[in-house]
Design a protein around this motif. Structure first.
Motif, short mmCIF file in Angstrom:
data_model
loop_
_atom_site.label_atom_id
_atom_site.label_comp_id
_atom_site.label_asym_id
_atom_site.label_seq_id
_atom_site.Cartn_x
_atom_site.Cartn_y
_atom_site.Cartn_z
N ARG A 26 -10.79 -13.06 39.54
CA ARG A 26 -11.61 -13.92 38.69
C ARG A 26 -13.10 -13.73 38.98
NH1 ARG A 26 -10.27 -18.31 42.49
NH2 ARG A 26 -12.27 -19.33 42.94
N THR A 27 -13.45 -13.43 40.22
CA THR A 27 -14.85 -13.23 40.58
C THR A 27 -15.38 -11.92 39.99
OG1 THR A 27 -14.60 -14.50 42.61
CG2 THR A 27 -16.45 -12.98 42.52
N ILE A 28 -14.66 -10.84 40.18
CA ILE A 28 -15.12 -9.53 39.69
C ILE A 28 -15.17 -9.51 38.16
CG2 ILE A 28 -14.52 -7.08 39.55
CD1 ILE A 28 -13.45 -7.40 42.48
N VAL A 40 -23.83 -19.15 26.80
CA VAL A 40 -23.07 -20.02 27.72
C VAL A 40 -21.70 -19.43 28.02
CG1 VAL A 40 -22.03 -22.31 27.95
CG2 VAL A 40 -24.34 -22.10 27.09
N ALA A 41 -21.06 -18.83 27.01
CA ALA A 41 -19.74 -18.23 27.22
C ALA A 41 -19.82 -16.96 28.05
CB ALA A 41 -19.07 -17.93 25.87
N ASN A 42 -20.96 -16.28 28.05
CA ASN A 42 -21.10 -15.04 28.80
C ASN A 42 -21.81 -15.19 30.14
OD1 ASN A 42 -20.18 -12.50 27.16
ND2 ASN A 42 -21.06 -13.90 25.68
N ILE A 43 -22.43 -16.33 30.37
CA ILE A 43 -23.13 -16.55 31.65
C ILE A 43 -22.68 -17.85 32.32
CG2 ILE A 43 -25.35 -16.90 32.79
CD1 ILE A 43 -26.62 -15.13 30.62
N GLY A 44 -22.73 -18.96 31.62
CA GLY A 44 -22.44 -20.26 32.23
C GLY A 44 -20.99 -20.45 32.64
N PHE A 45 -20.09 -20.28 31.71
CA PHE A 45 -18.68 -20.52 32.02
C PHE A 45 -18.08 -19.51 32.99
CE2 PHE A 45 -19.03 -23.22 28.20
CZ PHE A 45 -18.58 -24.41 28.77
N PRO A 46 -18.52 -18.25 32.98
CA PRO A 46 -18.02 -17.35 34.02
C PRO A 46 -18.40 -17.80 35.44
CG PRO A 46 -18.83 -16.06 32.19
CD PRO A 46 -19.20 -17.49 31.92
N VAL A 47 -19.54 -18.48 35.58
CA VAL A 47 -19.90 -19.04 36.90
C VAL A 47 -18.87 -20.09 37.31
CG1 VAL A 47 -21.62 -20.37 38.18
CG2 VAL A 47 -22.35 -18.51 36.67
N PHE A 48 -18.44 -20.93 36.36
CA PHE A 48 -17.39 -21.91 36.64
C PHE A 48 -16.11 -21.22 37.09
CE2 PHE A 48 -18.58 -26.03 34.20
CZ PHE A 48 -19.91 -25.90 34.57
N VAL A 49 -15.77 -20.11 36.42
CA VAL A 49 -14.56 -19.37 36.77
C VAL A 49 -14.68 -18.79 38.18
CG1 VAL A 49 -13.09 -17.40 36.16
CG2 VAL A 49 -13.96 -18.89 34.35
N ILE A 50 -15.83 -18.24 38.50
CA ILE A 50 -16.04 -17.70 39.85
C ILE A 50 -15.83 -18.79 40.90
CG2 ILE A 50 -17.78 -16.82 41.48
CD1 ILE A 50 -19.00 -15.31 39.04
N LEU A 51 -16.42 -19.95 40.66
CA LEU A 51 -16.29 -21.06 41.61
C LEU A 51 -14.90 -21.67 41.60
CD1 LEU A 51 -19.68 -22.88 40.87
CD2 LEU A 51 -19.13 -21.43 42.84
#
Length: 145
Positions: free
Chosen positions: A27-29, A70-81
């Motif tokens: 999920r991080t990569i 937001v879908a390409n920057i914000g929510f992926p940060v949530f997925v990483i965390l």
């Protein structure tokens, strides 16, 4: 001894540190790739001018651009965390599936494979969840049963 090695090689263990570590790395990569390759160019990082965000659904331009960013920057940060992970995959999937089924509907597989692969990755994360190494897992442990 040989039987144990064979069993280790072919058996599927869906519990344990290795699986949860693999989910964390996966999920991080995948999220970092989405942010770096697709997100940053939408806000002008790494490119001369920001990418023009396609609007195949005819949304108001500002709303369309905000949703894409937001879908390409914000929510992926949530997925990483691993924070609200399954919920965070939904806007990402909305953008990637729109790209696949609408924006690239008539393109060759060479073009539409990128949104397809991102859709598969985030659909997998939606179904499987973030694993033990996530904020979601920590929160879930704190909820009384």
């Amino acid at each position: 001894m040989i039987r144990k090695v064979f069993k280790t090689i072919v058996a599927t263990h869906l519990n344990g540190a290795a699986v949860h570590g693999a989910l964390f790395l996966f999920r991080t990569i995948a999220s970092l790739e989405l942010i770096i390759v697709h997100g940053f160019k939408k806000i002008g990082i790494g490119v001369a001018i920001p990418e023009v965000v396609p609007n195949p659904l005819g949304l108001p331009e500002n709303l369309n651009e905000i949703l894409a960013i937001v879908a390409n920057i914000g929510f992926p940060v949530f997925v990483i965390l691993g924070f609200l992970t399954r919920l965070a995959t939904l806007p990402i999937l909305a953008v990637t599936l729109t790209g696949y089924f609408i924006l690239h509907a008539h393109d060759s597989l060479l073009i539409k494979d990128v949104p397809f692969m991102y859709s598969l990755v985030f659909l997998f994360i939606l179904i499987v969840g973030p694993g033990k190494y996530s904020i979601d897992s920590f929160i879930y442990k704190k909820i009384p049963k």
